[in-house]
Design a protein around this motif. Structure first.
Motif, PDB file in Angstrom:
ATOM      1  N   CYS A  15       1.144  -1.610   0.056  1.00 15.89           N
ATOM      2  CA  CYS A  15      -0.036   0.077   0.026  1.00 15.89           C
ATOM      3  C   CYS A  15       1.180   1.279  -0.153  1.00 15.89           C
ATOM      4  CB  CYS A  15      -0.853  -0.007   1.351  1.00 15.89           C
ATOM      5  SG  CYS A  15       0.263  -0.093   3.033  1.00 15.89           S
ATOM      6  N   VAL A  16       0.650   2.528  -0.129  1.00 15.84           N
ATOM      7  CA  VAL A  16       0.951   3.303  -0.205  1.00 15.84           C
ATOM      8  C   VAL A  16       0.777   4.452   1.202  1.00 15.84           C
ATOM      9  CG1 VAL A  16       1.466   5.657  -1.499  1.00 15.84           C
ATOM     10  CG2 VAL A  16       1.417   4.035  -2.664  1.00 15.84           C
ATOM     11  N   VAL A  17       1.924   5.076   1.711  1.00 13.84           N
ATOM     12  CA  VAL A  17       0.644   6.163   2.631  1.00 13.84           C
ATOM     13  C   VAL A  17       1.640   7.345   2.188  1.00 13.84           C
ATOM     14  CG1 VAL A  17       1.598   6.779   4.943  1.00 13.84           C
ATOM     15  CG2 VAL A  17       1.217   4.218   4.501  1.00 13.84           C
ATOM     16  N   PHE A  18       0.429   8.185   2.485  1.00 15.74           N
ATOM     17  CA  PHE A  18       0.952   9.505   2.419  1.00 15.74           C
ATOM     18  C   PHE A  18       0.152  10.687   3.493  1.00 15.74           C
ATOM     19  CE2 PHE A  18      -2.069   8.490  -0.605  1.00 15.74           C
ATOM     20  CZ  PHE A  18      -2.751  10.200  -0.373  1.00 15.74           C
ATOM     21  N   MET A  19      -0.021  11.948   3.442  1.00 21.79           N
ATOM     22  CA  MET A  19      -0.245  12.799   4.622  1.00 21.79           C
ATOM     23  C   MET A  19      -0.729  14.056   4.086  1.00 21.79           C
ATOM     24  SD  MET A  19       2.730  12.297   8.258  1.00 21.79           S
ATOM     25  CE  MET A  19       1.124  12.744   9.189  1.00 21.79           C
TER      26      MET A  19
END
Length: 198
Positions: free
Chosen positions: A31-35
């Motif tokens: 998965c991709v994590v960003f904020m």
């Protein structure tokens, strides 16, 4: 209710990954994590101000969870992860961060919070309508990374606590929004929320 940090999980529904594969957003094993900053939030009843002259802004309907002091889920709602799709593709192809495409002002419309009462987080249905027409229908059982797994992934790098929020990913059906569009998010658990785009 105060929000400290907004974590977002990308590539969490296989059907959404498949619908964007032609843009180079295919599955790559994780998965991709960003904020997003908390200033991106658009409360219910406030207009969504779409960016101008930056290409299409796509809606991504998502289950959103709020964490308490011990990184336990305390509240649920629905939200939109708004995305400048063409810019996101350009950034991804260059190996650059996604913030310019994901963390602009008004990029995180958020419904009112519903207290979490032990509902099965992987048994929730939700929908998104634009101008009364169905656009997305999701079921959290289809997540590639369940909510508990998302929390585990985030906890590797951050000490999660009260006010941290997770946008948990979107199913297929994303598409462009335009000024004047009415966006409605609905779930039997969290309620029905609506915004008008400007």
């Amino acid at each position: 209710m105060n929000v400290q940090r907004i974590f977002c999980i990308g590539k969490n529904y296989a059907d959404h990954v498949a619908e964007l594969a032609h843009l180079g957003h295919g599955a790559d094993g994780d998965c991709v994590v960003f904020m997003k900053p908390a200033s991106c939030i658009v409360p219910v009843g406030q207009p969504i101000r779409l960016p101008k002259n930056q290409g299409e802004v796509h809606q991504e309907a998502e289950l959103v969870v709020r964490l308490g002091p011990n990184a336990q889920v305390t509240h649920l709602t629905l939200g939109l992860d708004l995305t400048l799709r063409e810019l996101q593709t350009q950034l991804k192809n260059k190996g650059a961060p996604w913030e310019l495409a994901k963390a602009f002002d008004h990029a995180a419309p958020l419904g009112d919070w519903h207290p979490y009462r032990g509902e099965d987080l992987q048994a929730l249905e939700f929908s998104c309508h634009v101008n009364g027409q169905p656009r997305q229908h999701g079921h959290t059982r289809d997540m590639l990374y369940p909510v508990t797994r998302q929390i585990e992934i985030l906890a590797r790098s951050w000490r999660l606590g009260d006010g941290d929020v997770i946008y948990t990913g979107t199913p297929k059906g994303v598409g462009p929004l335009r000024a004047g569009d009415r966006v409605t998010l609905e779930s039997a658990i969290t309620g029905r929320w609506e915004w008008i785009c400007e």
